[in-house]
Design a protein around this motif. Structure first.
Motif, PDB file in Angstrom:
ATOM      1  N   ALA A  43     -23.136 -13.041  28.547  1.00 56.99           N
ATOM      2  CA  ALA A  43     -24.054 -11.907  28.772  1.00 56.99           C
ATOM      3  C   ALA A  43     -25.134 -12.243  29.798  1.00 56.99           C
ATOM      4  N   ASP A  44     -25.555 -13.515  29.839  1.00 56.79           N
ATOM      5  CA  ASP A  44     -26.708 -13.895  30.668  1.00 56.79           C
ATOM      6  C   ASP A  44     -26.350 -14.716  31.902  1.00 56.79           C
ATOM      7  N   ILE A  45     -25.072 -15.031  32.107  1.00 56.49           N
ATOM      8  CA  ILE A  45     -24.719 -15.970  33.169  1.00 56.49           C
ATOM      9  C   ILE A  45     -25.091 -15.451  34.552  1.00 56.49           C
ATOM     10  N   ASN A  46     -25.137 -14.140  34.740  1.00 61.70           N
ATOM     11  CA  ASN A  46     -25.568 -13.604  36.034  1.00 61.70           C
ATOM     12  C   ASN A  46     -27.007 -13.992  36.335  1.00 61.70           C
ATOM     13  N   ARG A  47     -27.844 -14.005  35.298  1.00 63.33           N
ATOM     14  CA  ARG A  47     -29.255 -14.366  35.509  1.00 63.33           C
ATOM     15  C   ARG A  47     -29.420 -15.879  35.593  1.00 63.33           C
ATOM     16  N   TYR A  48     -28.548 -16.615  34.922  1.00 63.23           N
ATOM     17  CA  TYR A  48     -28.539 -18.070  35.104  1.00 63.23           C
ATOM     18  C   TYR A  48     -28.218 -18.402  36.566  1.00 63.23           C
ATOM     19  N   ALA A  49     -27.159 -17.761  37.068  1.00 60.95           N
ATOM     20  CA  ALA A  49     -26.728 -18.041  38.437  1.00 60.95           C
ATOM     21  C   ALA A  49     -27.812 -17.675  39.443  1.00 60.95           C
ATOM     22  N   ALA A  50     -28.515 -16.575  39.185  1.00 66.45           N
ATOM     23  CA  ALA A  50     -29.560 -16.125  40.107  1.00 66.45           C
ATOM     24  C   ALA A  50     -30.713 -17.118  40.186  1.00 66.45           C
ATOM     25  N   ALA A  51     -30.910 -17.920  39.121  1.00 63.82           N
ATOM     26  CA  ALA A  51     -32.012 -18.887  39.097  1.00 63.82           C
ATOM     27  C   ALA A  51     -31.695 -20.160  39.862  1.00 63.82           C
ATOM     28  N   LEU A  52     -30.430 -20.345  40.252  1.00 66.13           N
ATOM     29  CA  LEU A  52     -30.009 -21.561  40.933  1.00 66.13           C
ATOM     30  C   LEU A  52     -30.027 -21.394  42.452  1.00 66.13           C
ATOM     31  N   LYS A  53     -30.347 -22.454  43.163  1.00 62.46           N
ATOM     32  CA  LYS A  53     -30.217 -22.455  44.608  1.00 62.46           C
ATOM     33  C   LYS A  53     -28.739 -22.664  44.976  1.00 62.46           C
ATOM     34  N   PRO A  54     -28.327 -22.296  46.174  1.00 62.65           N
ATOM     35  CA  PRO A  54     -26.936 -22.529  46.581  1.00 62.65           C
ATOM     36  C   PRO A  54     -26.573 -24.011  46.481  1.00 62.65           C
ATOM     37  N   GLY A  55     -25.386 -24.289  45.962  1.00 61.09           N
ATOM     38  CA  GLY A  55     -24.932 -25.657  45.805  1.00 61.09           C
ATOM     39  C   GLY A  55     -25.410 -26.337  44.542  1.00 61.09           C
ATOM     40  N   ALA A  56     -26.214 -25.634  43.724  1.00 62.59           N
ATOM     41  CA  ALA A  56     -26.784 -26.222  42.505  1.00 62.59           C
ATOM     42  C   ALA A  56     -25.728 -26.291  41.398  1.00 62.59           C
ATOM     43  N   THR A  57     -26.119 -26.943  40.287  1.00 63.30           N
ATOM     44  CA  THR A  57     -25.185 -27.246  39.202  1.00 63.30           C
ATOM     45  C   THR A  57     -25.625 -26.579  37.908  1.00 63.30           C
ATOM     46  N   MET A  58     -24.619 -26.137  37.126  1.00 66.93           N
ATOM     47  CA  MET A  58     -24.864 -25.563  35.809  1.00 66.93           C
ATOM     48  C   MET A  58     -23.989 -26.287  34.787  1.00 66.93           C
ATOM     49  N   PHE A  59     -24.601 -26.720  33.687  1.00 62.92           N
ATOM     50  CA  PHE A  59     -23.866 -27.299  32.567  1.00 62.92           C
ATOM     51  C   PHE A  59     -23.957 -26.335  31.386  1.00 62.92           C
ATOM     52  N   LEU A  60     -22.806 -25.983  30.808  1.00 63.51           N
ATOM     53  CA  LEU A  60     -22.757 -25.044  29.695  1.00 63.51           C
ATOM     54  C   LEU A  60     -22.007 -25.646  28.524  1.00 63.51           C
ATOM     55  N   SER A  61     -22.524 -25.417  27.307  1.00 62.33           N
ATOM     56  CA  SER A  61     -21.810 -25.812  26.100  1.00 62.33           C
ATOM     57  C   SER A  61     -22.237 -24.875  24.971  1.00 62.33           C
ATOM     58  N   GLY A  62     -21.679 -25.147  23.767  1.00 62.84           N
ATOM     59  CA  GLY A  62     -21.955 -24.275  22.639  1.00 62.84           C
ATOM     60  C   GLY A  62     -20.766 -23.395  22.297  1.00 62.84           C
ATOM     61  N   PHE A  63     -19.608 -23.690  22.885  1.00 63.85           N
ATOM     62  CA  PHE A  63     -18.405 -22.890  22.658  1.00 63.85           C
ATOM     63  C   PHE A  63     -17.203 -23.827  22.552  1.00 63.85           C
ATOM     64  N   TYR A  64     -16.075 -23.276  22.117  1.00 62.22           N
ATOM     65  CA  TYR A  64     -14.882 -24.072  21.891  1.00 62.22           C
ATOM     66  C   TYR A  64     -14.034 -24.197  23.156  1.00 62.22           C
ATOM     67  N   THR A  65     -13.156 -25.204  23.166  1.00 59.99           N
ATOM     68  CA  THR A  65     -12.297 -25.421  24.328  1.00 59.99           C
ATOM     69  C   THR A  65     -11.454 -24.185  24.631  1.00 59.99           C
ATOM     70  N   GLN A  66     -11.071 -23.445  23.608  1.00 60.79           N
ATOM     71  CA  GLN A  66     -10.251 -22.249  23.818  1.00 60.79           C
ATOM     72  C   GLN A  66     -11.017 -21.154  24.549  1.00 60.79           C
ATOM     73  N   ASP A  67     -12.349 -21.278  24.602  1.00 59.39           N
ATOM     74  CA  ASP A  67     -13.180 -20.275  25.272  1.00 59.39           C
ATOM     75  C   ASP A  67     -13.421 -20.604  26.746  1.00 59.39           C
ATOM     76  N   ILE A  68     -12.954 -21.758  27.205  1.00 62.54           N
ATOM     77  CA  ILE A  68     -13.226 -22.160  28.588  1.00 62.54           C
ATOM     78  C   ILE A  68     -12.770 -21.102  29.592  1.00 62.54           C
ATOM     79  N   PRO A  69     -11.560 -20.538  29.479  1.00 61.95           N
ATOM     80  CA  PRO A  69     -11.157 -19.515  30.463  1.00 61.95           C
ATOM     81  C   PRO A  69     -12.094 -18.313  30.509  1.00 61.95           C
ATOM     82  N   ILE A  70     -12.633 -17.924  29.360  1.00 56.89           N
ATOM     83  CA  ILE A  70     -13.562 -16.793  29.322  1.00 56.89           C
ATOM     84  C   ILE A  70     -14.844 -17.139  30.075  1.00 56.89           C
TER      85      ILE A  70
END
Length: 283
Positions: A225-252
């Motif tokens: 739901a919020d990843i668009n706003r996460y991405a907007a906070a990053l400069k080009p070429g920056a890195t995002m680490f995400l967790s809190g979900f299962y391996t089966q959710d990676i494609p989503i």
């Protein structure tokens, strides 16, 4: 009053995925702390907030077939934080480089990073597979002089690791007032009061567009739901680490990321819990 209801849930069969999801369901109903084991989960809620309906969980709400038995017991008031630390929170070493422990603990292993937290029932002691994977990802990255955002900071562990690894600016965001207050206390305990700890949701980072790293150890639905706003906070070429979900959710997660100018740079997993590394596309 400081009385609590201790509610014991026995699951047949039982595994870590089931106890984690059960805890997440109960957290949304006002339960404050959880002690999982091989047979189920013990959960605690303030007596005045307890109702039988709120404590009852339908097995159909869990991701795999299991039987649930529930036994509530009234526990009269005591120093809950001290009891929790003594009995359940033990020092943990992450990646041989970081030890996390309470101020109560003695005989703590020596590590390059030493983090003291008094968790007060807030999520994030480092024991969970999501927290440890995120911590390892931070320690494997060059944080020196970087601007870092930690969404859902909880006890502040990830924000503290980023600061200890040399980040020049760390912003931690937490929606729960009790956890936010605990994060402030833990930042002070570790002599990092400069960490900018904000109470609120994703709107707390509105206007930021130059972060080098964004960390979010929350859950799949909030992330997508919020990843668009996460991405907007990053400069080009920056890195995002995400967790809190299962391996089966990676494609989503990856699909949502790609829709917002992010590309997959790597994944890790531990006990079926995933951690995803993403990079924001350069201009």
């Amino acid at each position: 009053m400081n009385d609590y209801m201790e509610v014991r849930y026995n699951l047949t069969p039982c595994n870590e995925i089931l106890t984690d999801i059960l805890a997440a369901i109960l957290a949304g109903r006002g339960f404050e702390s959880f002690v999982p084991d091989s047979d189920g989960l013990t959960a605690y809620i303030k007596k005045e907030l307890y109702t039988e309906a709120g404590a009852t969980v339908n097995p159909a709400d869990l991701p795999m077939p299991t039987e649930i038995s529930m036994t509530p017991v009234l526990v009269e008031g005591q120093d809950w934080n001290a009891e929790w630390e003594k009995n359940y929170f033990k020092p943990i070493v992450i990646g041989n480089d970081c030890v996390i422990h309470s101020s109560f603990h003695s005989d703590v292993p020596k590590c390059r990073l030493d983090i003291v937290i008094d968790p007060k029932m807030a999520f994030g002691t480092g024991h969970h597979a999501t927290t440890s994977q995120m911590a390892e990802s931070i320690m494997a990255s060059d944080m020196k002089g970087k601007k870092v955002i930690d969404m859902g900071t909880g006890t502040g562990i990830l924000a503290l690791i980023a600061a200890m690894e040399g980040a020049s600016q760390v912003i931690g965001v937490e929606i729960d007032p009790a956890a936010h207050a605990n994060a402030i206390e833990n930042a002070a305990l570790n002599a990092h009061p400069e960490i900018d700890l904000r109470l609120g949701d994703v709107s707390a980072i509105e206007g930021i567009d130059d972060a080098d790293f964004l960390l979010a150890n929350i859950n799949r639905n909030i992330i997508t739901a919020d990843i668009n706003r996460y991405a907007a906070a990053l400069k080009p070429g920056a890195t995002m680490f995400l967790s809190g979900f299962y391996t089966q959710d990676i494609p989503i997660i990856v699909k949502a990321a790609e829709n917002n100018g992010l590309s997959l740079a790597g994944t890790t997993s531990k006990s079926d819990w995933a951690c995803v590394k993403l990079t924001k596309k350069p201009i």
